[in-house]
Enzyme design. Structure first.
Site, mmCIF file in Angstrom:
data_model
loop_
_atom_site.group_PDB
_atom_site.id
_atom_site.type_symbol
_atom_site.label_atom_id
_atom_site.label_comp_id
_atom_site.label_asym_id
_atom_site.label_seq_id
_atom_site.Cartn_x
_atom_site.Cartn_y
_atom_site.Cartn_z
ATOM 1 N N ASN A 161 0.870 -1.174 0.000
ATOM 2 C CA ASN A 161 0.000 0.000 0.000
ATOM 3 C C ASN A 161 0.906 1.223 0.000
ATOM 4 O OD1 ASN A 161 -1.768 2.073 0.473
ATOM 5 N ND2 ASN A 161 -2.305 1.436 2.569
ATOM 6 N N HIS B 10 -9.310 1.327 4.922
ATOM 7 C CA HIS B 10 -8.028 1.469 5.625
ATOM 8 C C HIS B 10 -8.209 2.397 6.830
ATOM 9 C CE1 HIS B 10 -3.898 2.574 6.484
ATOM 10 N NE2 HIS B 10 -3.572 1.441 5.903
ATOM 11 N N GLY C 257 2.904 2.384 10.657
ATOM 12 C CA GLY C 257 3.841 3.493 10.504
ATOM 13 C C GLY C 257 4.587 3.843 11.786
ATOM 14 N N GLU D 126 -5.121 -4.846 10.471
ATOM 15 C CA GLU D 126 -4.088 -3.832 10.675
ATOM 16 C C GLU D 126 -4.341 -3.105 11.991
ATOM 17 O OE1 GLU D 126 -2.184 -2.713 6.629
ATOM 18 O OE2 GLU D 126 -3.747 -1.278 7.120
ATOM 19 N N LYS E 39 0.079 4.275 -0.200
ATOM 20 C CA LYS E 39 -0.506 5.489 0.401
ATOM 21 C C LYS E 39 -0.259 6.672 -0.546
ATOM 22 C CE LYS E 39 0.009 3.223 4.792
ATOM 23 N NZ LYS E 39 0.129 3.292 6.245
ATOM 24 N N GLU F 126 -6.532 4.755 7.903
ATOM 25 C CA GLU F 126 -6.315 6.178 7.627
ATOM 26 C C GLU F 126 -7.559 6.803 7.007
ATOM 27 O OE1 GLU F 126 -2.660 5.566 5.514
ATOM 28 O OE2 GLU F 126 -1.741 4.939 7.406
HETATM 29 P P1 13P Z 1 3.341 0.426 7.525
HETATM 30 O O1 13P Z 1 3.829 -0.870 6.933
HETATM 31 O O2 13P Z 1 4.053 1.629 6.990
HETATM 32 O O3 13P Z 1 3.255 0.365 9.009
HETATM 33 O O4 13P Z 1 1.814 0.614 7.004
HETATM 34 C C1 13P Z 1 0.926 -0.437 7.129
HETATM 35 C C2 13P Z 1 -0.312 -0.117 6.382
HETATM 36 O O5 13P Z 1 -1.061 0.760 6.759
HETATM 37 C C3 13P Z 1 -0.579 -0.866 5.145
HETATM 38 O O6 13P Z 1 -1.858 -0.618 4.675
#
Ligand code: 13P
Length: 244
Positions: free
Chosen positions: A4, A90, A168, A162, A6, A92
């Site tokens: 992903n 997701h 992150g 997740e 982002k 976010e």
């Molecule tokens: P990270 O691997 O950067 O922690 O992000 C995970 C994520 O949100 C994948 O969708």
């Protein structure tokens, strides 16, 4: 194994990434490989991935087929350019863009209707884990966002667990913690869609998956794959994860 991206990379950087990664995963037939790129980079990603084992996904879609919805992108638009997967719900999007269980379900149904394979995300926040509510949160997200699908629809869904506190932050859930959550989710799938559907369902773990922790996570039979953020931006690092 899904990356992903982002809100990272330009179209040029997208093409360069694929040039680097394709030779590194050309023999990786043990899994599906997906890169979920920002909307504007999808055509570059599809062109660069042509003829390879890597498939391209979006990170969201709107549920209407078309209409006066300024700024939105629909399922038919994504299918038409050769996008095959889409991440939905997701954390976010839940946190910053008002995503709810109801909109997750609407988007998932729209994705399926237009031939896209949804990766539906669930996961608890730190406060929820610390107060012992992880299972309750996962159950609410499953019941509101996923359980409204028919058996035939659900068969095409991939779930991503997740934990928000691991995204992150460099704090990965331990393999045991992740496996516990996956087991709980699989139990919900089994209760709703039956034992066979539960054993067929792919549940990905996401949250600070890196080349150096992927092996431990994938050693858990409950963990079927990974949804990788930061470490998917670098071709060598994502290839190492794919080839764990
Ligand atoms: P990270 O691997 O950067 O922690 O992000 C995970 C994520 O949100 C994948 O969708």
């Amino acid at each position: 194994m899904a990356g992903n991206w982002k809100m990272y990379k330009t179209a040029g950087e997208t093409t360069a990434f694929f040039e680097k990664i394709l030779p590194l995963v050309a023999l990786s037939t043990h899994c599906d490989i997906v890169i979920a790129a920002p909307f504007v980079n999808l055509p570059a990603a599809v062109a660069a991935a042509a003829g390879s084992r890597v498939e391209v996904g979006a990170q969201n879609l709107y549920w209407a087929k078309e209409g006066a919805y300024t700024g939105e992108v629909s399922g038919p638009m994504l299918s038409a350019i050769g996008c095959r997967w889409v991440i939905i719900g997701h954390s976010e999007r839940r946190q910053y863009f008002g995503e709810t269980e109801e909109t997750v379900l609407k988007r998932t149904k729209a994705a399926l209707e237009h031939g896209l394979r949804p990766i539906v995300c669930v996961g608890e926040r730190l406060k929820e884990r610390e107060s012992g509510n992880t299972d309750q949160v996962l159950q609410t997200q499953f019941e509101g966002g996923i359980a409204g699908l028919s058996e035939a629809e659900f068969a095409k869904v991939t779930i991503a667990y997740e934990p928000v506190w691991a995204i992150g932050t460099g704090k990965t859930a331990t393999p045991d913690m992740a496996a516990d959550a996956h087991r709980f989710l699989r139990g919900l799938v089994s209760a709703k869609y039956g034992a066979e559907a539960a054993s067929r369902t792919r549940i990905l773990y996401g949250g600070s998956v890196k080349p150096d922790n992927v092996k431990g996570l994938m050693a858990q039979p409950e963990i079927d794959g990974a949804l990788v953020g930061g470490a998917s931006l670098d071709a060598a690092s994502f290839a190492t994860i794919v080839n764990f």
